[in-house]
Design a protein around this motif. Sequence first.
Motif, short mmCIF file in Angstrom:
data_model
loop_
_atom_site.label_atom_id
_atom_site.label_comp_id
_atom_site.label_asym_id
_atom_site.label_seq_id
_atom_site.Cartn_x
_atom_site.Cartn_y
_atom_site.Cartn_z
N MET A 54 0.83 -1.20 0.00
CA MET A 54 0.00 0.00 0.00
C MET A 54 0.87 1.25 0.00
N LYS A 55 0.28 2.31 -0.51
CA LYS A 55 0.85 3.65 -0.41
C LYS A 55 -0.19 4.52 0.31
N PRO A 56 0.25 5.55 1.03
CA PRO A 56 -0.73 6.45 1.64
C PRO A 56 -1.50 7.21 0.57
N ALA A 57 -2.74 7.58 0.90
CA ALA A 57 -3.58 8.27 -0.08
C ALA A 57 -2.92 9.54 -0.59
N ASP A 58 -2.21 10.24 0.28
CA ASP A 58 -1.61 11.51 -0.16
C ASP A 58 -0.28 11.33 -0.87
N ALA A 59 0.06 10.06 -1.23
CA ALA A 59 1.19 9.83 -2.13
C ALA A 59 0.83 10.15 -3.57
N VAL A 60 -0.47 10.35 -3.86
CA VAL A 60 -0.85 10.68 -5.24
C VAL A 60 -0.26 12.02 -5.65
N LEU A 61 0.20 12.05 -6.89
CA LEU A 61 0.62 13.29 -7.53
C LEU A 61 -0.29 13.45 -8.75
N PRO A 62 -1.45 14.12 -8.57
CA PRO A 62 -2.41 14.21 -9.67
C PRO A 62 -1.90 15.14 -10.77
N VAL A 63 -2.04 14.69 -12.01
CA VAL A 63 -1.59 15.47 -13.16
C VAL A 63 -2.76 15.62 -14.12
N ALA A 64 -3.15 16.84 -14.41
CA ALA A 64 -4.27 17.11 -15.31
C ALA A 64 -3.88 16.78 -16.74
N ALA A 65 -4.89 16.56 -17.57
CA ALA A 65 -4.65 16.29 -18.99
C ALA A 65 -3.89 17.44 -19.63
N ASP A 66 -2.94 17.11 -20.49
CA ASP A 66 -2.15 18.09 -21.24
C ASP A 66 -1.24 18.93 -20.35
N GLU A 67 -0.99 18.48 -19.14
CA GLU A 67 -0.05 19.17 -18.25
C GLU A 67 1.12 18.24 -17.94
N THR A 68 2.21 18.83 -17.47
CA THR A 68 3.37 18.05 -17.03
C THR A 68 3.47 18.17 -15.51
N GLY A 69 3.32 17.04 -14.83
CA GLY A 69 3.48 17.05 -13.38
C GLY A 69 4.94 17.21 -13.02
N ARG A 70 5.19 17.75 -11.86
CA ARG A 70 6.56 17.95 -11.39
C ARG A 70 6.75 17.14 -10.11
N MET A 71 7.62 16.15 -10.20
CA MET A 71 7.88 15.26 -9.07
C MET A 71 9.26 15.54 -8.51
N PRO A 72 9.36 15.95 -7.25
CA PRO A 72 10.68 16.13 -6.65
C PRO A 72 11.41 14.79 -6.53
N TYR A 73 12.68 14.79 -6.90
CA TYR A 73 13.46 13.56 -6.73
C TYR A 73 13.53 13.27 -5.22
N PRO A 74 13.13 12.06 -4.78
CA PRO A 74 13.02 11.81 -3.34
C PRO A 74 14.36 11.69 -2.64
N THR A 75 14.32 11.88 -1.34
CA THR A 75 15.51 11.77 -0.50
C THR A 75 15.92 10.30 -0.33
N LEU A 76 17.13 10.09 0.15
CA LEU A 76 17.65 8.80 0.62
C LEU A 76 17.89 7.76 -0.47
N THR A 77 17.72 8.12 -1.74
CA THR A 77 17.88 7.13 -2.80
C THR A 77 18.85 7.62 -3.87
N ALA A 78 19.54 6.65 -4.48
CA ALA A 78 20.35 6.93 -5.66
C ALA A 78 19.90 6.02 -6.80
N ASN A 79 18.70 5.40 -6.65
CA ASN A 79 18.23 4.44 -7.64
C ASN A 79 16.70 4.47 -7.70
N LEU A 80 16.17 5.57 -8.23
CA LEU A 80 14.73 5.75 -8.35
C LEU A 80 14.25 5.10 -9.65
N HIS A 81 13.27 4.19 -9.55
CA HIS A 81 12.77 3.46 -10.72
C HIS A 81 11.35 3.88 -11.07
N HIS A 82 11.06 3.83 -12.38
CA HIS A 82 9.71 4.04 -12.90
C HIS A 82 9.00 2.71 -13.07
N GLU A 83 7.69 2.69 -12.83
CA GLU A 83 6.85 1.52 -13.11
C GLU A 83 5.50 2.04 -13.62
#
Length: 232
Positions: A54-83
Amino acid sequence: MTSYVIPPAPQASVPVAGTADRFPVHRIYCVGRNYAEHAKEMGFTGREPPFFFMKPADAVLPVAADETGRMPYPTLTANLHHEIELVVAIGKGGAGIKAQDALQHIWGYAVGLDMTRRDLQNDMKKQGRPWCIGKGFEASAPIGPITPVAQAGDVEKAAIWLQVNGTDRQRSNVHQLIWNIAETIEHLSAAWTLQPGDLIFTGTPEGVGAVVRGDVLEGGIDGLGSLRVALT
């Protein structure tokens, strides 16, 4: 009228495609290793019973259609993966839902990303500890607008893809799910009572990999549009 000792947190929500409405988020469930080729690249084979995190509900980063969301690179990691994942939005709750009835509980579908601090997740696995630190951090669940079921088309046979800086990373089809949408809801609702507002991230195909600050991720699912996120 209820009196709170501190102001309640804002309701996490996701835009609904083509409207000004919002879908309120209750919980975020995720299915692990639910595409055969991804399971192989993670070192597993066969149709093992589905498992969930599970992830907490407020982990969502909502992105509207035709927009580019901005995700801060998280702390404590040097190996962030996309899925890249198909997300199922539950509109009607229930427990012990049978697969043949499961689709009646779905309000809509969306394109989502299960962002993962892979190095932290792997460390936790080696120590036999929970992976929450690898999966449940802030903005770890970017998601595009939710498309109502009636407008989503044949989601279970839809192409799913992700590009990083315009180059293919992941490309598959939802029909490659090991446990399909209905089966996933049956298994999930045996363990938890599903509620309206729950989101289910259904798993990712092969091709997961690392991303860094400045990368632009764009993914999509046929019939559901695309999701674009820049790492800052």
